[in-house]
Design a protein around this motif. Structure first.
Motif, PDB file in Angstrom:
ATOM      1  N   MET A   1      -8.769  62.257  32.692  1.00  0.00           N
ATOM      2  CA  MET A   1      -9.040  62.726  31.359  1.00  0.00           C
ATOM      3  C   MET A   1      -9.176  64.240  31.383  1.00  0.00           C
ATOM      4  SD  MET A   1     -11.949  60.801  29.131  1.00  0.00           S
ATOM      5  CE  MET A   1     -11.927  61.520  27.538  1.00  0.00           C
ATOM      6  N   GLU A   2      -8.710  64.879  30.312  1.00  0.00           N
ATOM      7  CA  GLU A   2      -8.865  66.330  30.210  1.00  0.00           C
ATOM      8  C   GLU A   2      -9.934  66.660  29.177  1.00  0.00           C
ATOM      9  OE1 GLU A   2      -4.509  67.991  31.502  1.00  0.00           O
ATOM     10  OE2 GLU A   2      -4.841  67.578  29.385  1.00  0.00           O
ATOM     11  N   PHE A   3     -10.622  67.768  29.427  1.00  0.00           N
ATOM     12  CA  PHE A   3     -11.700  68.227  28.564  1.00  0.00           C
ATOM     13  C   PHE A   3     -11.540  69.725  28.327  1.00  0.00           C
ATOM     14  CE2 PHE A   3     -13.262  64.624  30.945  1.00  0.00           C
ATOM     15  CZ  PHE A   3     -13.977  63.887  30.020  1.00  0.00           C
ATOM     16  N   LEU A   4     -11.690  70.138  27.083  1.00  0.00           N
ATOM     17  CA  LEU A   4     -11.751  71.552  26.748  1.00  0.00           C
ATOM     18  C   LEU A   4     -13.224  71.918  26.650  1.00  0.00           C
ATOM     19  CD1 LEU A   4     -10.240  74.143  25.955  1.00  0.00           C
ATOM     20  CD2 LEU A   4     -10.475  73.412  23.574  1.00  0.00           C
TER      21      LEU A   4
ATOM     22  N   GLU B   1     -18.456  62.573  35.397  1.00  0.00           N
ATOM     23  CA  GLU B   1     -17.873  63.412  36.450  1.00  0.00           C
ATOM     24  C   GLU B   1     -17.761  64.859  35.979  1.00  0.00           C
ATOM     25  OE1 GLU B   1     -13.624  64.098  38.628  1.00  0.00           O
ATOM     26  OE2 GLU B   1     -14.289  62.020  38.444  1.00  0.00           O
ATOM     27  N   LEU B   2     -17.362  65.066  34.736  1.00  0.00           N
ATOM     28  CA  LEU B   2     -17.290  66.429  34.209  1.00  0.00           C
ATOM     29  C   LEU B   2     -18.659  67.087  34.258  1.00  0.00           C
ATOM     30  CD1 LEU B   2     -15.732  68.747  32.831  1.00  0.00           C
ATOM     31  CD2 LEU B   2     -16.453  67.735  30.655  1.00  0.00           C
ATOM     32  N   GLU B   3     -19.692  66.354  33.896  1.00  0.00           N
ATOM     33  CA  GLU B   3     -21.048  66.915  33.934  1.00  0.00           C
ATOM     34  C   GLU B   3     -21.412  67.362  35.344  1.00  0.00           C
ATOM     35  OE1 GLU B   3     -24.804  68.308  33.386  1.00  0.00           O
ATOM     36  OE2 GLU B   3     -23.215  68.042  31.899  1.00  0.00           O
ATOM     37  N   ARG B   4     -21.044  66.582  36.345  1.00  0.00           N
ATOM     38  CA  ARG B   4     -21.324  66.978  37.737  1.00  0.00           C
ATOM     39  C   ARG B   4     -20.579  68.263  38.090  1.00  0.00           C
ATOM     40  NH1 ARG B   4     -21.201  61.418  38.157  1.00  0.00           N
ATOM     41  NH2 ARG B   4     -19.033  61.320  38.868  1.00  0.00           N
TER      42      ARG B   4
ATOM     43  N   PHE C   1     -10.579  71.323  31.945  1.00  0.00           N
ATOM     44  CA  PHE C   1     -11.018  70.600  33.127  1.00  0.00           C
ATOM     45  C   PHE C   1     -10.409  69.202  33.137  1.00  0.00           C
ATOM     46  CE2 PHE C   1     -14.185  73.818  32.502  1.00  0.00           C
ATOM     47  CZ  PHE C   1     -14.652  74.145  33.771  1.00  0.00           C
ATOM     48  N   GLU C   2     -10.253  68.649  34.329  1.00  0.00           N
ATOM     49  CA  GLU C   2      -9.832  67.262  34.471  1.00  0.00           C
ATOM     50  C   GLU C   2     -10.921  66.521  35.238  1.00  0.00           C
ATOM     51  OE1 GLU C   2      -6.289  64.874  36.635  1.00  0.00           O
ATOM     52  OE2 GLU C   2      -5.697  66.428  35.217  1.00  0.00           O
ATOM     53  N   ALA C   3     -11.307  65.364  34.709  1.00  0.00           N
ATOM     54  CA  ALA C   3     -12.333  64.536  35.345  1.00  0.00           C
ATOM     55  C   ALA C   3     -12.075  63.088  34.954  1.00  0.00           C
ATOM     56  CB  ALA C   3     -13.727  64.969  34.895  1.00  0.00           C
ATOM     57  N   ALA C   4     -12.571  62.169  35.759  1.00  0.00           N
ATOM     58  CA  ALA C   4     -12.382  60.745  35.479  1.00  0.00           C
ATOM     59  C   ALA C   4     -13.078  60.338  34.180  1.00  0.00           C
ATOM     60  CB  ALA C   4     -12.893  59.899  36.638  1.00  0.00           C
ATOM     61  N   ASP C   5     -14.225  60.977  33.910  1.00  0.00           N
ATOM     62  CA  ASP C   5     -14.997  60.645  32.711  1.00  0.00           C
ATOM     63  C   ASP C   5     -16.011  61.757  32.455  1.00  0.00           C
ATOM     64  OD1 ASP C   5     -17.133  60.194  34.559  1.00  0.00           O
ATOM     65  OD2 ASP C   5     -16.649  58.062  34.664  1.00  0.00           O
ATOM     66  N   ALA C   6     -16.807  61.584  31.404  1.00  0.00           N
ATOM     67  CA  ALA C   6     -17.788  62.610  31.026  1.00  0.00           C
ATOM     68  C   ALA C   6     -18.850  62.818  32.106  1.00  0.00           C
ATOM     69  CB  ALA C   6     -18.439  62.235  29.700  1.00  0.00           C
TER      70      ALA C   6
ATOM     71  N   GLY D   1      -8.691  70.319  41.960  1.00  0.00           N
ATOM     72  CA  GLY D   1      -7.995  69.749  40.812  1.00  0.00           C
ATOM     73  C   GLY D   1      -8.878  69.503  39.601  1.00  0.00           C
ATOM     74  N   SER D   2     -10.117  69.975  39.622  1.00  0.00           N
ATOM     75  CA  SER D   2     -11.033  69.780  38.491  1.00  0.00           C
ATOM     76  C   SER D   2     -10.865  70.841  37.417  1.00  0.00           C
ATOM     77  CB  SER D   2     -12.486  69.796  38.969  1.00  0.00           C
ATOM     78  OG  SER D   2     -12.721  68.732  39.852  1.00  0.00           O
ATOM     79  N   LEU D   3     -10.649  72.075  37.824  1.00  0.00           N
ATOM     80  CA  LEU D   3     -10.477  73.191  36.894  1.00  0.00           C
ATOM     81  C   LEU D   3      -8.992  73.515  36.805  1.00  0.00           C
ATOM     82  CD1 LEU D   3     -11.484  75.486  35.079  1.00  0.00           C
ATOM     83  CD2 LEU D   3     -11.947  76.810  37.154  1.00  0.00           C
TER      84      LEU D   3
END
Length: 103
Positions: free
Chosen positions: A1-4, A66-69, A59-64, A38-40
């Motif tokens: 998943m991608e997050f802005l 993981e992004l928080e970590r 950012f790319e993370a499996a879920d919210a 590969g996260s940023l």
């Protein structure tokens, strides 16, 4: 998943120039690590007001969780507030692989 992620940094009053420089150096090193992992994916600088520190990050993370970590591991997190927007693919995204029409 991608997050802005919209990241707005506020340097605490009384922080020395050396303290700011150290924080920026540590943030740059951690950003490089997250990129290698590969996260940023990307960073942008939006239009800024005088004295404003603001960055948009993809950012790319499996879920919210993981992004928080990932975000919590960044040194500037201590001085910043973040707004996270989960992104989903758009069917007309030019960056998506081209699908062949069905016959």
């Amino acid at each position: 998943m991608e997050f802005l992620v919209d990241m707005v940094t506020t340097v605490p009053d009384g922080t020395s120039e050396d303290g700011v420089a150290d924080m920026r150096t540590r943030e740059a090193a951690r950003s490089a690590e997250l990129t290698a992992q590969g996260s940023l994916l990307r960073l942008w600088r939006p239009p800024l007001a005088p004295g404003e520190w603001r960055t948009w990050g993809l950012f790319e993370a499996a879920d919210a969780d993981e992004l928080e970590r990932v975000l919590a591991s960044m040194p500037l997190r201590a001085w910043r507030r973040e707004t996270v927007t989960p992104l989903t693919p758009h069917p007309n995204d030019p960056g998506q692989p081209i699908r062949q029409p069905r016959a």
